[in-house]
Motif scaffolding. Structure first.
Motif, PDB file in Angstrom:
ATOM      1  N   UNK A 107       0.817  -1.212   0.000  1.00  9.28           N
ATOM      2  CA  UNK A 107       0.000   0.000   0.000  1.00  9.28           C
ATOM      3  C   UNK A 107       0.849   1.260   0.000  1.00  9.28           C
ATOM      4  N   UNK A 108       2.033   1.152   0.643  1.00  8.12           N
ATOM      5  CA  UNK A 108       2.903   2.317   0.716  1.00  8.12           C
ATOM      6  C   UNK A 108       3.651   2.560  -0.583  1.00  8.12           C
ATOM      7  N   UNK A 109       4.024   1.503  -1.300  1.00  5.16           N
ATOM      8  CA  UNK A 109       4.880   1.635  -2.486  1.00  5.16           C
ATOM      9  C   UNK A 109       4.196   1.167  -3.765  1.00  5.16           C
ATOM     10  N   UNK A 110       2.870   1.108  -3.801  1.00  9.28           N
ATOM     11  CA  UNK A 110       2.224   0.576  -5.000  1.00  9.28           C
ATOM     12  C   UNK A 110       2.263   1.552  -6.176  1.00  9.28           C
ATOM     13  N   UNK A 111       2.624   2.810  -5.917  1.00 10.58           N
ATOM     14  CA  UNK A 111       2.740   3.770  -6.998  1.00 10.58           C
ATOM     15  C   UNK A 111       4.040   3.618  -7.774  1.00 10.58           C
ATOM     16  N   UNK A 112       4.999   2.799  -7.233  1.00 13.88           N
ATOM     17  CA  UNK A 112       6.243   2.558  -7.950  1.00 13.88           C
ATOM     18  C   UNK A 112       5.968   1.717  -9.181  1.00 13.88           C
ATOM     19  N   UNK A 113       6.970   1.632 -10.021  1.00 13.87           N
ATOM     20  CA  UNK A 113       6.824   0.752 -11.174  1.00 13.87           C
ATOM     21  C   UNK A 113       6.830  -0.700 -10.719  1.00 13.87           C
ATOM     22  N   UNK A 114       6.525  -1.603 -11.609  1.00 17.04           N
ATOM     23  CA  UNK A 114       6.336  -3.013 -11.243  1.00 17.04           C
ATOM     24  C   UNK A 114       7.625  -3.623 -10.741  1.00 17.04           C
ATOM     25  N   UNK A 115       8.750  -3.331 -11.393  1.00 13.90           N
ATOM     26  CA  UNK A 115      10.020  -3.929 -10.984  1.00 13.90           C
ATOM     27  C   UNK A 115      10.409  -3.482  -9.585  1.00 13.90           C
ATOM     28  N   UNK A 116      10.286  -2.189  -9.305  1.00 16.43           N
ATOM     29  CA  UNK A 116      10.648  -1.682  -7.982  1.00 16.43           C
ATOM     30  C   UNK A 116       9.712  -2.241  -6.915  1.00 16.43           C
ATOM     31  N   UNK A 117       8.421  -2.314  -7.244  1.00 13.03           N
ATOM     32  CA  UNK A 117       7.465  -2.861  -6.274  1.00 13.03           C
ATOM     33  C   UNK A 117       7.757  -4.332  -5.977  1.00 13.03           C
ATOM     34  N   UNK A 118       8.107  -5.072  -7.007  1.00 14.88           N
ATOM     35  CA  UNK A 118       8.433  -6.494  -6.801  1.00 14.88           C
ATOM     36  C   UNK A 118       9.639  -6.666  -5.887  1.00 14.88           C
ATOM     37  N   UNK A 119      10.656  -5.837  -6.084  1.00 15.91           N
ATOM     38  CA  UNK A 119      11.847  -5.916  -5.226  1.00 15.91           C
ATOM     39  C   UNK A 119      11.523  -5.529  -3.788  1.00 15.91           C
ATOM     40  N   UNK A 120      10.680  -4.508  -3.626  1.00 18.94           N
ATOM     41  CA  UNK A 120      10.313  -4.093  -2.280  1.00 18.94           C
ATOM     42  C   UNK A 120       9.544  -5.192  -1.560  1.00 18.94           C
ATOM     43  N   UNK A 121       8.610  -5.837  -2.283  1.00 19.70           N
ATOM     44  CA  UNK A 121       7.866  -6.937  -1.667  1.00 19.70           C
ATOM     45  C   UNK A 121       8.769  -8.126  -1.359  1.00 19.70           C
ATOM     46  N   UNK A 122       9.745  -8.420  -2.246  1.00 18.33           N
ATOM     47  CA  UNK A 122      10.679  -9.511  -1.997  1.00 18.33           C
ATOM     48  C   UNK A 122      11.533  -9.240  -0.770  1.00 18.33           C
ATOM     49  N   UNK A 123      11.943  -7.978  -0.638  1.00 15.15           N
ATOM     50  CA  UNK A 123      12.723  -7.609   0.548  1.00 15.15           C
ATOM     51  C   UNK A 123      11.907  -7.814   1.813  1.00 15.15           C
ATOM     52  N   UNK A 124      10.652  -7.409   1.768  1.00 19.95           N
ATOM     53  CA  UNK A 124       9.787  -7.578   2.934  1.00 19.95           C
ATOM     54  C   UNK A 124       9.583  -9.054   3.258  1.00 19.95           C
ATOM     55  N   UNK A 125       9.408  -9.893   2.244  1.00 20.64           N
ATOM     56  CA  UNK A 125       9.221 -11.332   2.476  1.00 20.64           C
ATOM     57  C   UNK A 125      10.477 -11.952   3.078  1.00 20.64           C
ATOM     58  N   UNK A 126      11.668 -11.516   2.622  1.00 21.17           N
ATOM     59  CA  UNK A 126      12.914 -12.049   3.176  1.00 21.17           C
ATOM     60  C   UNK A 126      13.062 -11.664   4.645  1.00 21.17           C
ATOM     61  N   UNK A 127      12.646 -10.447   4.980  1.00 21.59           N
ATOM     62  CA  UNK A 127      12.676 -10.058   6.401  1.00 21.59           C
ATOM     63  C   UNK A 127      11.746 -10.927   7.228  1.00 21.59           C
ATOM     64  N   UNK A 128      10.540 -11.177   6.700  1.00 18.24           N
ATOM     65  CA  UNK A 128       9.597 -12.020   7.422  1.00 18.24           C
ATOM     66  C   UNK A 128      10.089 -13.462   7.511  1.00 18.24           C
ATOM     67  N   UNK A 129      10.764 -13.945   6.463  1.00 14.69           N
ATOM     68  CA  UNK A 129      11.299 -15.318   6.484  1.00 14.69           C
ATOM     69  C   UNK A 129      12.357 -15.468   7.565  1.00 14.69           C
TER      70      UNK A 129
END
Length: 447
Positions: free
Chosen positions: A314-336
């Motif tokens: 919700x915070x970064x959905x205005x980014x382009x798709x590639x940047x948003x994907x990396x941000x979500x991947x980073x968040x998932x790695x933190x949660x993992x």
């Protein structure tokens, strides 16, 4: 040479001008010659006496030898005669006794068996006379008499009769402090003594407590109910052998103590691993429940792994798709990283426990070999300590490793399942955002 010297001296003197001196020398020579003859005669007489004495001694020895030869011949003849007579007597004895020899063997064997039975029987305090009679029969070296056979029969009857009776008796008892006192006990047949504390051990002379007894054992006050059949109980008919075997079987606490220091270390690691596994299991189950609730309300993210991923979207959905994907991947790695916390330690403990068990095994075998070197291997009980340590530590290591390894596998699977949910949701969000961007681009191209 002496005679020749005297002749030369006489010849010289006879022609010497000193005639008186020559006469003196002749007289001295004759005197010396006379003394020499007397000395020789004395020696010859002494030699003859010694010769006669030796001949007489020789004659005595020859007579003694002849007597001894005659005695040896007589004794040899008598020995041969005695051997023949003894063989005939033995043959005659064997023929006359017939099967009495076998009877004697059977009687002695039966008496020895009864002697052993009486020595361990709890009724031997009431059969003192029978024990003395049986000891006499066992020690006998001759054929048993009718009276001894009757005594043996009566002793068997008394033993059989006492096996079907019970009585209250007073027995000497050895306390735990080593003091000898007397207590009242109930004798059940020939195999059990019941005191107030339960069955007691009887070694033939003194009573003592068993090292360990099962639960719900019979006691002194239960004797009447046992005899009348009102109470069903379990009694050791082997005179305490089963109770002794029960005492030799160690409890779990005693087996654990056999593991020594290494066993305690393994047990400590097991407790640590168990705490980690239970804590992580509770955390992952709670996270799974939170994610399940979050999936029903994706519009309102809460404080859980999926909610935090949605917050990032919700915070970064205005980014382009590639940047948003990396941000979500980073968040998932933190949660993992949070999901897998403690699992590496759990895996390490599961791998370390068998190695510690092997260390205890090697240490125990080294101790066993040292005992063998010092005392030899004739007594297995001396080596029991090292062998127990060698086996118990191995068992503890395996018991620790298997459940912890299983827990690690289950928790890892649960963490992977939660991560897969996060990845699937993030991929869906990225795909949704990509469709939005694609729609906007087509609209801008159309305009």
């Amino acid at each position: 040479m002496r005679y020749l010297t005297l002749l030369i001296a006489l010849f010289t003197v006879s022609f010497s001008p000193l005639t008186p001196a020559a006469g003196t020398l002749t007289s001295e020579a004759k005197t010396a010659q006379q003394q020499e003859k007397q000395h020789n005669a004395s020696r010859e007489a002494k030699f003859k006496q010694e010769q006669q004495a030796l001949l007489a001694k020789k004659k005595q020895l020859a007579e003694r030898k002849a007597q001894l030869d005659a005695s040896i011949t007589s004794l040899s003849d008598q020995f041969s005669t005695n051997e023949k007579t003894l063989a005939e007597q033995q043959k005659q004895l064997h023929l006359q006794t017939g099967s009495l020899g076998e009877l004697f063997g059977v009687v002695r064997q039966s008496a020895k068996e009864l002697q052993v039975e009486l020595s361990h029987s709890v009724a031997n305090t009431e059969q003192i006379q029978q024990r003395a009679d049986i000891d006499t029969i066992v020690a006998a070296k001759t054929l048993p008499s009718i009276q001894e056979l009757t005594t043996l029969w009566q002793a068997f009857n008394a033993q059989i009769s006492s096996s079907g009776t019970y009585a209250t008796i007073t027995v000497p008892f050895v306390t735990g402090a080593g003091e000898v006192t007397t207590i009242d006990a109930v004798r059940l047949g020939n195999f059990a003594l019941l005191a107030k504390q339960g069955p007691i051990n009887w070694d033939g002379q003194l009573a003592s407590d068993f090292p360990r007894l099962p639960d719900n054992v019979s006691r002194y006050e239960d004797a009447n109910n046992i005899v009348t059949g009102q109470t069903a109980v379990i009694i050791d008919p082997s005179r305490g052998d089963i109770y002794h075997q029960l005492a030799e079987n160690p409890t779990l606490t005693q087996r654990f103590e056999h593991g020594g220091v290494v066993g305690k270390i393994i047990a400590g690691l097991f407790l640590i691993g168990l705490v980690i596994a239970l804590y992580r299991a509770v955390v992952l189950l709670r996270i799974e429940q939170q994610i399940g609730k979050q999936l029903k309300t994706p519009e309102t993210p809460t404080n859980n792994p999926l909610g935090r991923v949605l917050s990032v979207y919700n915070h970064d959905k205005k980014m382009n798709v590639e940047a948003l994907e990396l941000r979500l991947l980073e968040s998932i790695m933190d949660e993992q990283q949070h999901l897998e916390r403690g699992l590496s330690m759990l895996k390490l403990i599961a791998a370390l426990a068998p190695m510690l068990g092997l260390l205890g095994t090697v240490t125990g075998m080294i101790e066993t070999f040292q005992v063998i070197t010092q005392f030899g291997n004739a007594e297995p009980r001396v080596m029991a300590g090292g062998i127990s340590m060698a086996l118990v530590t191995t068992v503890l290591g395996l018991i620790t490793a298997m459940p912890l390894l299983l827990a690690h596998n289950l928790l890892s699977s649960k963490a992977d399942a939660i991560r897969n949910i996060l990845e699937r949701q993030s991929v869906g969000l990225v795909a949704e955002q990509a469709e939005v961007h694609s729609t906007e681009q087509r609209a801008s191209y159309a305009a």
